[in-house]
Scaffold this motif. Sequence first.
Motif, PDB file in Angstrom:
ATOM      1  N   LEU A 189       0.851  -1.188   0.000  1.00  0.00           N
ATOM      2  CA  LEU A 189       0.000   0.000   0.000  1.00  0.00           C
ATOM      3  C   LEU A 189       0.882   1.231   0.000  1.00  0.00           C
ATOM      4  CD1 LEU A 189       0.173   1.194   3.137  1.00  0.00           C
ATOM      5  CD2 LEU A 189      -1.335  -0.722   3.571  1.00  0.00           C
ATOM      6  N   LYS A 190       0.241   2.371  -0.196  1.00  0.00           N
ATOM      7  CA  LYS A 190       0.957   3.652  -0.127  1.00  0.00           C
ATOM      8  C   LYS A 190       0.216   4.551   0.851  1.00  0.00           C
ATOM      9  CE  LYS A 190       3.165   4.072  -4.639  1.00  0.00           C
ATOM     10  NZ  LYS A 190       4.496   3.838  -4.138  1.00  0.00           N
ATOM     11  N   ILE A 191       0.979   5.412   1.526  1.00  0.00           N
ATOM     12  CA  ILE A 191       0.388   6.423   2.397  1.00  0.00           C
ATOM     13  C   ILE A 191       0.694   7.780   1.778  1.00  0.00           C
ATOM     14  CG2 ILE A 191       0.344   7.447   4.696  1.00  0.00           C
ATOM     15  CD1 ILE A 191       1.348   4.698   5.737  1.00  0.00           C
ATOM     16  N   ASN A 193      -0.462  11.793   2.252  1.00  0.00           N
ATOM     17  CA  ASN A 193      -1.169  12.757   3.107  1.00  0.00           C
ATOM     18  C   ASN A 193      -2.011  12.041   4.170  1.00  0.00           C
ATOM     19  OD1 ASN A 193      -0.131  14.959   1.680  1.00  0.00           O
ATOM     20  ND2 ASN A 193      -1.801  14.875   0.195  1.00  0.00           N
ATOM     21  N   ARG A 194      -1.413  11.060   4.805  1.00  0.00           N
ATOM     22  CA  ARG A 194      -2.024  10.255   5.884  1.00  0.00           C
ATOM     23  C   ARG A 194      -3.166   9.353   5.422  1.00  0.00           C
ATOM     24  NH1 ARG A 194      -1.158  10.443  10.733  1.00  0.00           N
ATOM     25  NH2 ARG A 194      -3.314  10.393  11.459  1.00  0.00           N
ATOM     26  N   LYS A 195      -3.453   9.338   4.133  1.00  0.00           N
ATOM     27  CA  LYS A 195      -4.479   8.457   3.574  1.00  0.00           C
ATOM     28  C   LYS A 195      -3.833   7.179   3.070  1.00  0.00           C
ATOM     29  CE  LYS A 195      -8.028  11.371   3.727  1.00  0.00           C
ATOM     30  NZ  LYS A 195      -9.255  11.115   4.442  1.00  0.00           N
ATOM     31  N   ILE A 196      -4.561   6.067   3.212  1.00  0.00           N
ATOM     32  CA  ILE A 196      -4.056   4.768   2.754  1.00  0.00           C
ATOM     33  C   ILE A 196      -4.588   4.491   1.366  1.00  0.00           C
ATOM     34  CG2 ILE A 196      -4.063   2.278   3.196  1.00  0.00           C
ATOM     35  CD1 ILE A 196      -4.487   3.011   6.192  1.00  0.00           C
ATOM     36  N   TYR A 197      -3.684   4.188   0.436  1.00  0.00           N
ATOM     37  CA  TYR A 197      -4.062   3.813  -0.932  1.00  0.00           C
ATOM     38  C   TYR A 197      -3.634   2.372  -1.164  1.00  0.00           C
ATOM     39  CZ  TYR A 197      -5.108   8.679  -1.793  1.00  0.00           C
ATOM     40  OH  TYR A 197      -5.665   9.918  -1.730  1.00  0.00           O
ATOM     41  N   TYR A 198      -4.577   1.585  -1.667  1.00  0.00           N
ATOM     42  CA  TYR A 198      -4.346   0.149  -1.811  1.00  0.00           C
ATOM     43  C   TYR A 198      -4.661  -0.282  -3.232  1.00  0.00           C
ATOM     44  CZ  TYR A 198      -4.810  -4.864  -0.793  1.00  0.00           C
ATOM     45  OH  TYR A 198      -4.692  -6.230  -0.780  1.00  0.00           O
TER      46      TYR A 198
END
Length: 198
Positions: A189-191, A193-198
């Motif tokens: 996953l990637k973070i 701006n504090r958001k999790i992208y999957y």
Amino acid sequence: MLVDPELLLSYGAETVTFVAGDVIFEEGEIPKFYYQIESGRIKLNHYDEEGRELILALLTKGFSVCELLLFIDERYPVNAVVFEPSVVLRLPKSKFIQLLDDHPKISRDINKFLSERLYSKYIMLENNSSPSAEVRINGVLDYHKSFSSEQDQFAFELPITRQQLAAMTGLRVETVIRTIKKLEQKDVLKIINRKIYY
């Protein structure tokens, strides 16, 4: 959208507006309505004997809320709590059943939807029984992404907080934070701006 909103309205559905913190129904109540989310987000939760919250589902636009209980004579085993301003279509149970009788294709679509959700719940249950925090978190990520049109790697923004992720997996928030960082290092996953992208 599970059922066309115009069709629901033609059978007598009403539009109900909720604010964050409103309770749509509580554990132990008798199901009386079909609910479909037009906007906002609603969580299905339960509190254990120690008062800890367990989040069983996070529902967004187009989802129905505990519709499966309209087909059996059981009380709600969960609470439905609004956690951001929401607009919901509410149709009495008897009219919903009539709609399904009148429109067999919608009935089949709902059966398919229920089957997909039940299958995903089995997978989630299996993942949450794992002692591995990574397996538990991956299970939640897979579950939420399965309902999204964004299927490319890192295209799906997880619409839940780390606290909610902890409540869904039975993990402590600190464990969730550490595990998310490990999963980012493993390129799962990637973070941003504090958001999790999957």
